[in-house]
Design an enzyme around this catalytic site. Sequence first.
Site, PDB file in Angstrom:
ATOM      1  CE  LYS A  91      63.119  21.837 124.085  1.00 23.58           C
ATOM      2  NZ  LYS A  91      63.360  23.277 124.299  1.00 23.58           N
ATOM      3  NE  ARG A 127      65.835  29.693 121.290  1.00 24.69           N
ATOM      4  CZ  ARG A 127      65.788  28.582 122.033  1.00 24.69           C
ATOM      5  NH1 ARG A 127      66.691  27.632 121.841  1.00 24.69           N
ATOM      6  NH2 ARG A 127      64.870  28.409 122.956  1.00 24.69           N
ATOM      7  NE  ARG A 170      59.526  27.939 129.059  1.00 22.11           N
ATOM      8  CZ  ARG A 170      59.977  29.184 129.251  1.00 22.11           C
ATOM      9  NH1 ARG A 170      59.199  30.142 129.732  1.00 22.11           N
ATOM     10  NH2 ARG A 170      61.212  29.510 128.946  1.00 22.11           N
ATOM     11  CB  CYS A 223      81.237  -0.099 114.359  1.00 22.76           C
ATOM     12  SG  CYS A 223      82.851  -0.799 114.768  1.00 22.76           S
ATOM     13  CG  MET A 224      75.901   2.346 111.370  1.00 21.37           C
ATOM     14  SD  MET A 224      75.476   2.057 109.653  1.00 21.37           S
ATOM     15  CE  MET A 224      76.513   3.234 108.812  1.00 21.37           C
TER      16      MET A 224
END
Length: 388
Positions: free
Chosen positions: A39, A137, A230, A318-319
């Site tokens: 996933k 859940r 799993r 920073c970005m």
Amino acid sequence: MESTLKRTWAEIDLDALAHNYRALRKQMGPDARFLGVVKADAYGHGSVEAARTLEELGAEYLAISNVDEARELRSAGIHLPILQLGLTPVDQIQVILDNRITQAVWCEAAAQAFSDAAVQAGGKMKTHIKLDTGMSRLGFQCDEAHFDASLEALVRVCALPGLDIEGVFTHFAVSDEAESSCRDYTLLQHDRFMNMIARLKARGITFPICHCANSGATAGYPQFAHDMFRPGIIMYGIGHQAGQLGLRPLMTLKTVVGSVKEFTEGTTISYGRTFRTDRTSRVGVLPIGYADGLHRMLSNKWRVWTPYGMAPLVGRVCMDMCMIDLTGLPEVKEGDAVEVYGPHNSVNDAAVLAETISYELTCAVSKRVPRIYYKNGKEIGRELLLRG
Ligand SMILES: *Cc1c(COP(=O)(O)O)cnc(C)c1O
């Protein structure tokens, strides 16, 4: 779009996946099937290549967490059965049937709706029943207060005409934690799981595939293998239990040293002026920032590996860039590749400093970062996830 840019990239070692797969199979014994959890783009490693490798190695099952992820694998030619662990709207029934997806069923109303939709579509939906033994859940609740009602609901669900029920499973909340209260809770969850399966058996209902072992249980409770295990994180060679089993990380996140400059003592670096040099300093700029997945939380905390030693991050991330202190590393020059995470610089340690888990840091490596896949030591493909 193919990338020719040597900016920031993630090398994915599929030989490490083969090594980990074999080690985990040995750990869980010869009889249990292997379901590889791929996933979230295989936790950021690239789900198509991970799935293809697992299929070649002989894994029996894959799991994802939404039907689009399954469609991506099918359109890449993956044939293994795929379990959709998460929620799916019933209007996706045709996608489920067309892509041979095994759908988890988490409550009676969903089971009924999927069954009706499958009958109407002229098919049967392959199903694994999800039991909630304490994760709180998804799933039929198996605690004492809800056990009998869930048992009766499951007897009804297992008689629905549109479902082809192949399996039953549950998920642990603290199987990766060694503390005795966590062990007790995991054993309680497992007892509830076994109890519900036994009570259904007494009513004439059995399941070909019972499974519960995530990575934590794979490492700590191999007796929970049952018909299938799993694992997710541990298969990628990360998380705090991977080392105990001699597993190797698949991902090496790399970048290159860009501009290097010398600053005088007392110079502040980056936004917010959170770092001040305490000596004449040699500082390099790296073309990686939080938009590439390097969390800003790691500002002034993390480091990158160079062949000559570790270079600490200085100032805020920073970005698109961050800075490293190279004062003690005169050998490191512009153009050198450095390791942000990988075998020399564990993402597990970064996770501790970022107050998170390694899962979040590999998932965060963004679509701007090309993945380059290696098999038998050679590059076999690259994927730039920024769509061209
Ligand atoms: C994500 C997930 C797994 C894998 O968990 P890991 O901790 O990565 O091994 C297994 N089962 C379910 C239901 C999951 O959602």
